[in-house]
Motif scaffolding. Structure first.
Motif, PDB file in Angstrom:
ATOM      1  N   PHE A   1       6.729  15.287  22.959  1.00 34.45           N
ATOM      2  CA  PHE A   1       6.638  15.565  24.388  1.00 34.45           C
ATOM      3  C   PHE A   1       7.818  16.392  24.867  1.00 34.45           C
ATOM      4  O   PHE A   1       7.658  17.374  25.612  1.00 34.45           O
ATOM      5  CB  PHE A   1       6.564  14.233  25.137  1.00 34.45           C
ATOM      6  N   GLN A   2       9.035  16.008  24.445  1.00 33.54           N
ATOM      7  CA  GLN A   2      10.240  16.635  24.970  1.00 33.54           C
ATOM      8  C   GLN A   2      10.396  18.090  24.527  1.00 33.54           C
ATOM      9  O   GLN A   2      11.213  18.809  25.093  1.00 33.54           O
ATOM     10  CB  GLN A   2      11.485  15.827  24.596  1.00 33.54           C
ATOM     11  N   TYR A   3       9.625  18.527  23.528  1.00 36.43           N
ATOM     12  CA  TYR A   3       9.690  19.929  23.088  1.00 36.43           C
ATOM     13  C   TYR A   3       8.533  20.771  23.632  1.00 36.43           C
ATOM     14  O   TYR A   3       8.387  21.935  23.252  1.00 36.43           O
ATOM     15  CB  TYR A   3       9.685  19.994  21.560  1.00 36.43           C
ATOM     16  N   ASN A   4       7.736  20.180  24.516  1.00 37.83           N
ATOM     17  CA  ASN A   4       6.575  20.904  25.049  1.00 37.83           C
ATOM     18  C   ASN A   4       6.436  20.698  26.553  1.00 37.83           C
ATOM     19  O   ASN A   4       5.331  20.584  27.083  1.00 37.83           O
ATOM     20  CB  ASN A   4       5.307  20.453  24.317  1.00 37.83           C
ATOM     21  N   LEU A   5       7.555  20.695  27.231  1.00 37.89           N
ATOM     22  CA  LEU A   5       7.568  20.411  28.655  1.00 37.89           C
ATOM     23  C   LEU A   5       6.897  21.505  29.481  1.00 37.89           C
ATOM     24  O   LEU A   5       6.544  21.266  30.642  1.00 37.89           O
ATOM     25  CB  LEU A   5       9.016  20.221  29.135  1.00 37.89           C
ATOM     26  N   HIS A   6       6.704  22.684  28.915  1.00 37.23           N
ATOM     27  CA  HIS A   6       6.072  23.775  29.664  1.00 37.23           C
ATOM     28  C   HIS A   6       4.645  23.433  30.079  1.00 37.23           C
ATOM     29  O   HIS A   6       4.081  24.075  30.968  1.00 37.23           O
ATOM     30  CB  HIS A   6       6.064  25.061  28.836  1.00 37.23           C
ATOM     31  N   ARG A   7       4.070  22.404  29.461  1.00 40.39           N
ATOM     32  CA  ARG A   7       2.707  21.987  29.817  1.00 40.39           C
ATOM     33  C   ARG A   7       2.658  21.147  31.096  1.00 40.39           C
ATOM     34  O   ARG A   7       1.576  20.867  31.605  1.00 40.39           O
ATOM     35  CB  ARG A   7       2.117  21.165  28.673  1.00 40.39           C
TER      36      ARG A   7
ATOM     37  N   ARG B   1      13.595  27.500  25.192  1.00 40.56           N
ATOM     38  CA  ARG B   1      12.822  28.553  24.524  1.00 40.56           C
ATOM     39  C   ARG B   1      11.324  28.291  24.677  1.00 40.56           C
ATOM     40  O   ARG B   1      10.535  29.207  24.954  1.00 40.56           O
ATOM     41  CB  ARG B   1      13.199  28.626  23.048  1.00 40.56           C
ATOM     42  N   SER B   2      10.922  27.030  24.517  1.00 39.31           N
ATOM     43  CA  SER B   2       9.517  26.682  24.658  1.00 39.31           C
ATOM     44  C   SER B   2       9.026  26.891  26.085  1.00 39.31           C
ATOM     45  O   SER B   2       7.922  27.374  26.313  1.00 39.31           O
ATOM     46  CB  SER B   2       9.301  25.222  24.239  1.00 39.31           C
TER      47      SER B   2
ATOM     48  N   ASP C   1       3.858  26.157  22.170  1.00 46.43           N
ATOM     49  CA  ASP C   1       3.952  24.771  21.734  1.00 46.43           C
ATOM     50  C   ASP C   1       4.837  24.658  20.503  1.00 46.43           C
ATOM     51  O   ASP C   1       4.837  25.537  19.626  1.00 46.43           O
ATOM     52  CB  ASP C   1       2.565  24.213  21.401  1.00 46.43           C
ATOM     53  N   ASN C   2       5.589  23.555  20.448  1.00 45.74           N
ATOM     54  CA  ASN C   2       6.419  23.244  19.284  1.00 45.74           C
ATOM     55  C   ASN C   2       5.940  21.908  18.741  1.00 45.74           C
ATOM     56  O   ASN C   2       6.200  20.859  19.329  1.00 45.74           O
ATOM     57  CB  ASN C   2       7.890  23.168  19.708  1.00 45.74           C
ATOM     58  N   VAL C   3       5.211  21.923  17.637  1.00 44.05           N
ATOM     59  CA  VAL C   3       4.515  20.710  17.178  1.00 44.05           C
ATOM     60  C   VAL C   3       4.869  20.301  15.754  1.00 44.05           C
ATOM     61  O   VAL C   3       4.281  19.380  15.214  1.00 44.05           O
ATOM     62  CB  VAL C   3       2.982  20.885  17.276  1.00 44.05           C
ATOM     63  N   SER C   4       5.855  20.940  15.138  1.00 45.36           N
ATOM     64  CA  SER C   4       6.085  20.718  13.704  1.00 45.36           C
ATOM     65  C   SER C   4       7.070  19.599  13.407  1.00 45.36           C
ATOM     66  O   SER C   4       7.276  19.250  12.249  1.00 45.36           O
ATOM     67  CB  SER C   4       6.582  22.013  13.050  1.00 45.36           C
ATOM     68  N   TRP C   5       7.710  19.002  14.457  1.00 41.80           N
ATOM     69  CA  TRP C   5       8.755  18.018  14.194  1.00 41.80           C
ATOM     70  C   TRP C   5       8.184  16.773  13.517  1.00 41.80           C
ATOM     71  O   TRP C   5       7.070  16.339  13.801  1.00 41.80           O
ATOM     72  CB  TRP C   5       9.424  17.606  15.514  1.00 41.80           C
ATOM     73  N   GLY C   6       8.998  16.168  12.633  1.00 41.31           N
ATOM     74  CA  GLY C   6       8.672  14.858  12.089  1.00 41.31           C
ATOM     75  C   GLY C   6       8.093  14.903  10.691  1.00 41.31           C
ATOM     76  O   GLY C   6       7.513  15.900  10.268  1.00 41.31           O
ATOM     77  N   PRO C   7       8.244  13.792   9.950  1.00 42.01           N
ATOM     78  CA  PRO C   7       7.778  13.742   8.564  1.00 42.01           C
ATOM     79  C   PRO C   7       6.269  13.642   8.421  1.00 42.01           C
ATOM     80  O   PRO C   7       5.736  13.843   7.334  1.00 42.01           O
ATOM     81  CB  PRO C   7       8.459  12.479   8.021  1.00 42.01           C
TER      82      PRO C   7
END
Length: 465
Positions: A98-104, A183-184, A190-196
């Motif tokens: 959520f915190q990396y896609n606040l532009h939504r 930047r986002s 969208d930045n969706v790649s975080w996490g294992p």
């Protein structure tokens, strides 16, 4: 050396697998229920719908675990997915994290979040955070904290963030990176790649439990004892007694029982005060079988987070997306699986939670009307999450070494009570490493160095072993 394992979940099966690999044949396993899997088992209901006991997916921090999974079901037994997880908030969908896609977000909510993030960057906290609530406020600012982080984490944990430690987060929480967030917002990308778990796999048939049935099937049948629940542990004579009266003497015991219960049945009265410091939450799993097919808004989505008060659940999985075989006929049905947490700080009425869940799904637009509901399934998991409470580590530092001095290694999701290393891969590896500790006196990295195993090795990639 006679080794007895308690529990046929991922931890116990990891221990059994390693003993077989090592050629150590003086062992046996006791499982209280009639099947393997523990908290990772699956259930097929009377209507032919398959449900997991929680929102499990298969991803890994260990190459060895990957190889075991490959062998368990074979290449054709898995379906592979790119994670699509979303947050439902402000009547819109925001990609995870959520915190990396606040532009939504709507502009007023976006501005409040950005202003708060700028403020915490201008005035960073000096020193360690005293609890998870302080960490949220000190890294997110009031906008992001009030909109998402605080309400969502209370929904998940069922405990106020101030009751949780700040030391467990590791790769579980994406801490805000202001440069990445700005930047986002500017690029609206969208930045969706975080996490294992940004990619994961899922069994084609039988749910997550099919994996552990396959692994259990590798073990010698005469050493695997199902429907055998331990009722007493005599640590002086190192004798186990089962509810049916069966007794066995052990040299080493590897237990995945809940740690507080282990202390009770071993009558270790001097450890009970420490065990009482261990917190946990209950989870209600509600499966909703639906007629027809999902709407376009859910097409491709894997799981979704719900921080707002218009529904009781914190997460919903589109379970029929994981595998079409999770429903009896994918051309006629689909399925949603919700999770609702409970604790003394967040009570839940089991008699009404199914209806409240269906109403919440309607309120959040997951489907349109109750006529689409084929049936609902409900399972209450008394111990769902081992809570990283403020005094958890104090309790573990007292209990675990004392048990080891008595020949007992307590490991796994509730055996070691460390949420940060309690996924299936972690639990399996705790069992493997416990055997290595007993046989070869090697260090147990997963239990004692969670931050290391949850990050990639600088040379070997996944494996720290």
């Amino acid at each position: 050396m006679k080794i007895v394992i308690l529990g046929a979940g991922p931890t116990g099966l990891g221990a059994a697998w390693r003993l077989e690999q090592a050629g150590h044949d003086d062992w046996e396993l006791w499982e209280a229920t009639g099947e393997p899997g523990g908290l990772a088992r699956s259930i097929t209901d009377e209507h032919g719908f398959t449900w997991d006991i929680g929102g499990h997916v298969q991803f890994s921090h260990y190459r060895t675990f990957d190889e075991v999974m490959d062998a368990a079901l074979g290449e054709s037994g898995w379906l592979h997915h790119q994670r699509e997880s979303w947050v439902r908030i402000c009547n819109t969908w925001v990609p995870y994290p959520f915190q990396y896609n606040l532009h939504r977000l709507p502009q007023d909510k976006l501005l409040k979040c950005i202003e708060g993030l700028v403020e915490v960057c201008r005035h960073p906290v000096d020193g360690r955070f005293g609890n998870f609530g302080e960490l949220i406020d000190g890294t997110c600012g009031p906008g992001l904290a009030e909109l998402f982080m605080r309400p969502y984490n209370f929904k998940v944990w069922a405990w106020p963030p101030e009751k949780l430690s700040a030391d467990w987060i590791g790769d579980r929480v994406a801490l805000p990176d202001l440069k990445k967030i700005v930047r986002s917002v500017v690029t609206k990308q969208d930045n969706v790649s975080w996490g294992p778990n940004n990619t994961f796999r899922f069994p084609k048939h039988g749910g997550t439990g099919s994996v552990w049935k396959a692994v259990a099937g590798w073990m010698p049948g005469d050493r695997m004892h199902f429907s055998r629940a331990v009722s007493r542990i005599d640590t002086n004579t190192r004798t186990l007694t089962a509810e049916d009266g069966t007794q066995v003497v052990y040299d080493r015991l590897i237990s995945s029982l809940p740690l507080d219960r282990l202390v009770d049945i071993a009558h270790l009265d001097h450890l009970r005060a420490s065990a009482e410091l261990l917190q946990y939450s209950t989870v209600h799993i509600i499966g909703v079988g639906l007629k027809g097919s999902c709407g376009p808004e859910l097409e491709g989505k894997c799981w979704m987070y719900f921080p707002e008060s218009n529904c009781p659940f914190y997460r919903v999985t589109v379970f029929s997306h994981y595998s079409p075989h999770n429903v009896p006929d994918i051309t006629r049905y689909w399925s949603l699986m919700a999770e609702v947490s409970q604790s003394p700080a967040k009570p839940v009425d089991p008699s009404t939670i199914v209806d409240e869940t269906i109403e919440g799904m309607l309120q959040t637009g997951l489907f349109e009307n109750r006529n689409q509901v084929h049936h609902a399934w409900h399972h209450e998991l008394t111990r769902g999450y081992p809570t990283p409470g403020l005094r958890r580590d104090e309790a573990l530092e007292k209990i675990l070494p004392e048990l080891e001095s008595l020949g007992i290694l307590s490991r796994g999701r509730f055996g070691a009570w460390k949420y940060e290393v309690s996924n299936q891969d972690h639990s399996f590896s705790q069992g493997v490493e416990a055997v290595n500790r007993v046989l070869y006196n090697t260090p147990e990295l997963t239990l004692w160095f969670p931050n290391q195993v949850n990050s990639l090795h600088p040379v070997f990639g996944k494996d720290w072993l």
